[in-house]
Design a protein around this motif. Structure first.
Motif, PDB file in Angstrom:
ATOM      1  N   GLN A 231      28.499  32.607  36.193  1.00  0.00           N
ATOM      2  CA  GLN A 231      29.729  31.996  36.690  1.00  0.00           C
ATOM      3  C   GLN A 231      30.901  32.250  35.736  1.00  0.00           C
ATOM      4  OE1 GLN A 231      30.070  30.301  39.847  1.00  0.00           O
ATOM      5  NE2 GLN A 231      28.183  31.494  40.002  1.00  0.00           N
ATOM      6  N   LEU A 232      30.641  32.208  34.433  1.00  0.00           N
ATOM      7  CA  LEU A 232      31.689  32.523  33.463  1.00  0.00           C
ATOM      8  C   LEU A 232      32.125  33.980  33.597  1.00  0.00           C
ATOM      9  CD1 LEU A 232      30.372  30.648  30.293  1.00  0.00           C
ATOM     10  CD2 LEU A 232      32.332  30.032  31.700  1.00  0.00           C
ATOM     11  N   THR A 233      31.170  34.855  33.895  1.00  0.00           N
ATOM     12  CA  THR A 233      31.494  36.279  34.083  1.00  0.00           C
ATOM     13  C   THR A 233      32.427  36.459  35.279  1.00  0.00           C
ATOM     14  OG1 THR A 233      29.399  36.998  33.107  1.00  0.00           O
ATOM     15  CG2 THR A 233      30.516  38.563  34.545  1.00  0.00           C
ATOM     16  N   TYR A 234      32.156  35.764  36.375  1.00  0.00           N
ATOM     17  CA  TYR A 234      33.034  35.840  37.539  1.00  0.00           C
ATOM     18  C   TYR A 234      34.452  35.390  37.190  1.00  0.00           C
ATOM     19  CZ  TYR A 234      28.831  36.248  40.489  1.00  0.00           C
ATOM     20  OH  TYR A 234      27.664  36.660  41.075  1.00  0.00           O
ATOM     21  N   LEU A 235      34.540  34.266  36.488  1.00  0.00           N
ATOM     22  CA  LEU A 235      35.862  33.735  36.140  1.00  0.00           C
ATOM     23  C   LEU A 235      36.601  34.674  35.188  1.00  0.00           C
ATOM     24  CD1 LEU A 235      35.029  29.921  35.734  1.00  0.00           C
ATOM     25  CD2 LEU A 235      36.128  31.057  37.668  1.00  0.00           C
ATOM     26  N   LEU A 236      35.869  35.259  34.239  1.00  0.00           N
ATOM     27  CA  LEU A 236      36.501  36.218  33.322  1.00  0.00           C
ATOM     28  C   LEU A 236      36.960  37.462  34.077  1.00  0.00           C
ATOM     29  CD1 LEU A 236      34.165  35.976  30.208  1.00  0.00           C
ATOM     30  CD2 LEU A 236      36.555  35.267  30.342  1.00  0.00           C
ATOM     31  N   PHE A 237      36.219  37.849  35.106  1.00  0.00           N
ATOM     32  CA  PHE A 237      36.591  39.017  35.891  1.00  0.00           C
ATOM     33  C   PHE A 237      37.925  38.788  36.606  1.00  0.00           C
ATOM     34  CE2 PHE A 237      36.302  41.407  39.979  1.00  0.00           C
ATOM     35  CZ  PHE A 237      36.352  42.683  39.450  1.00  0.00           C
TER      36      PHE A 237
END
Length: 514
Positions: A31-37
């Motif tokens: 989920q953090l990866t999605y937000l960073l993307f």
């Protein structure tokens, strides 16, 4: 280097997820990866706008066009500009949640074909359960400065380290300092084509990219070399979509824009055509993964007929490497001394048909708390014509961290680096700098060392005579300190004297008590 203040901010975001009901560390990371993307897409658009303002030219292929975005299942559309991080982060929690869930995530999927990393967003879905948690996550990430590549990479690496510290799924992470040792020992060059067929979080590929930036900075100022670095040099394969998303984001945040990070079961028959494509393989393949024997590539089974994934991966590495290509791979110790026909044949191939360069025996606690299995690093070069004269062995007894489940650092951070300068006392806690120094000297003075040393060379003939056993204990000689004891009659005389003195003391005590 990441500061204590940054760590506290990341810890706060991570703790918010745990207290908000997401306890799986891989789900938190995803989920953090999605937000960073999506945050990165907004930064990309901002840079393009600044360039357009300076040049007076319109933006080519804007990330957020000046029109409306309407997902297939939505009744109304929203302007693309509303989907930008810097816009929705100011919304109330419920409004932000609805926008991110119904529009931002479908937008990420729409961009799935636009880059190597974006294609892994195809299955993206929001699993953050509440608007309040999403608001905390967005506010937390927004407060973490990620303007430059080094900070971005360090922040993401620290997040990844929390997968391991959470006590689950840490098997996906090879200890970073051991990765750095393998990269330093193989010394990637700007012309290399590097592959990790079990890439996970892409730790090996990231470390290789950082090594090239540091050791060959001028190579990236050349247009052709930079194009190779950004597009063709780094190749990673995995069959876990979560790992692909995390690994490709790791590469992007470390400044590699379009690596080939792809979904692939590296051992499967449908990928058997990937032959002699790479000049360097860096990997820590699965040791005991499940295997569909029927779908395993037939050419690998022809090399070594086995169901053991660690042996099949070694055969795979030989297939993937170009002639002259080199490899540094972690294997369980059983590969070095296993007595099965498959074990012996694979070792014979490495020694007789290829060039086995060296073996670093790792301490058994390296992968704790996830596994206590003893492991080693194999270094070999594909020649298809032999070339092994001597095999260099190193008995690595300490890697700078405790070998219990806690894996606590034993030295200050600057003393844990692979190229650190250490005292003799510090060396007993971290052997990595010594291993690297001796490796670089393996064709000179290392040949003169005796087998009682921490490193030594063994001629090919000795290895062949031992049925190609590659365990260091087969060849290491231990010198025992000679202890001199008194002659038996002298010891007996001393015991008699002591007994007499004890008896006399007892008689004297009785006399005093009368």
């Amino acid at each position: 280097m990441i500061t204590g203040e940054l760590k506290l901010k990341i810890d706060a975001v991570w703790n918010d997820f745990w207290s908000g009901g997401i306890s799986n560390p891989l789900e938190v990371m995803e989920q953090l990866t999605y937000l960073l993307f999506i945050k990165g897409l907004d930064e990309q658009q901002t840079l393009a706008e600044r360039k357009a303002n300076r040049t007076g030219q319109p933006i080519e292929d804007p990330v957020f066009p000046e029109r409306e975005f309407k997902p297939d299942d939505a009744t109304i559309g929203r302007p693309y500009g509303d989907l930008r991080w810097d816009r929705f982060r100011h919304l109330p929690a419920q409004d932000m949640y609805d926008l991110v869930d119904k529009y931002v995530f479908p937008f990420m999927q729409e961009r799935a074909a636009n880059s190597s990393h974006a294609k892994h967003m195809k299955g993206a879905r929001l699993t953050i359960p509440t608007p309040a948690l999403l608001l905390k996550a967005v506010d937390g990430l927004d407060g973490i400065p990620m303007e430059d590549r080094d900070t971005k990479g360090d922040v993401y690496e620290y997040m990844l380290s929390k997968i391991a510290s959470a006590g689950q799924n840490g098997q996906f992470r090879t200890p970073r300092h051991n990765i750095q040792l393998m990269v330093e020992m193989t010394a990637p060059t700007p012309s290399d084509i590097i592959c990790d067929p079990a890439s996970g979080t892409c730790g090996f590929l990231v470390a290789a990219s950082e090594y090239i930036r540091h050791e060959h900075p001028t190579a990236l100022t050349d247009a052709a070399s930079l194009r190779h670095f950004q597009n063709d040099m780094f190749n990673g394969y995995d069959f876990d979509n979560t790992m692909l998303r995390i690994g490709s984001m790791n590469m992007q945040l470390h400044g590699v824009q379009n690596p080939n990070i792809s979904y692939k079961d590296s051992l499967a028959q449908e990928h058997a055509g990937d032959v002699e494509a790479y000049s360097l393989v860096l990997a820590n393949p699965p040791f005991a993964g499940s295997l569909d024997y029927e779908s395993t590539a037939k050419d690998l089974l022809q090399v070594v007929k086995t169901k053991k994934t660690e042996l099949l991966f070694l055969a795979l590495f030989l297939r993937l490497l170009k002639p002259g290509g080199r490899a540094a791979v972690i294997v369980p110790d059983g590969v070095l001394f296993g007595s099965s026909k498959a074990h012996k044949e694979l070792r014979r191939i490495l020694v007789e048909d290829q060039k086995l360069d060296g073996i670093v025996s790792l301490p058994s606690g390296v992968f704790k708390p996830y596994a206590g299995v003893s492991t080693a690093i194999l270094f070999f070069t594909k020649t298809n014509s032999g070339g092994t004269d001597n095999v260099w062995f190193y008995d690595l007894q300490a890697d700078g961290y405790s070998l219990d489940d806690k894996r606590t650092p034993l030295l200050n951070t600057d003393k844990l680096a692979v190229n650190a300068t250490l005292t003799d006392d510090e060396h007993t806690k971290n052997n990595l700098p010594d291993a690297l120094a001796r490796w670089n000297d393996r064709d000179r003075s290392e040949n003169e060392r005796t087998r009682t040393d921490q490193s030594f060379c063994v001629p090919k003939a000795d290895i062949a005579a031992n049925d190609y056993d590659l365990s260091i204990n087969r060849y290491k000689e231990i010198v025992y300190d000679e202890i001199e004891y008194a002659a038996p009659n002298e010891i007996l005389d001393e015991l008699t004297t002591l007994e007499t003195e004890i008896q006399q003391g007892i008689e004297d005590l009785r006399a005093m008590l009368r």
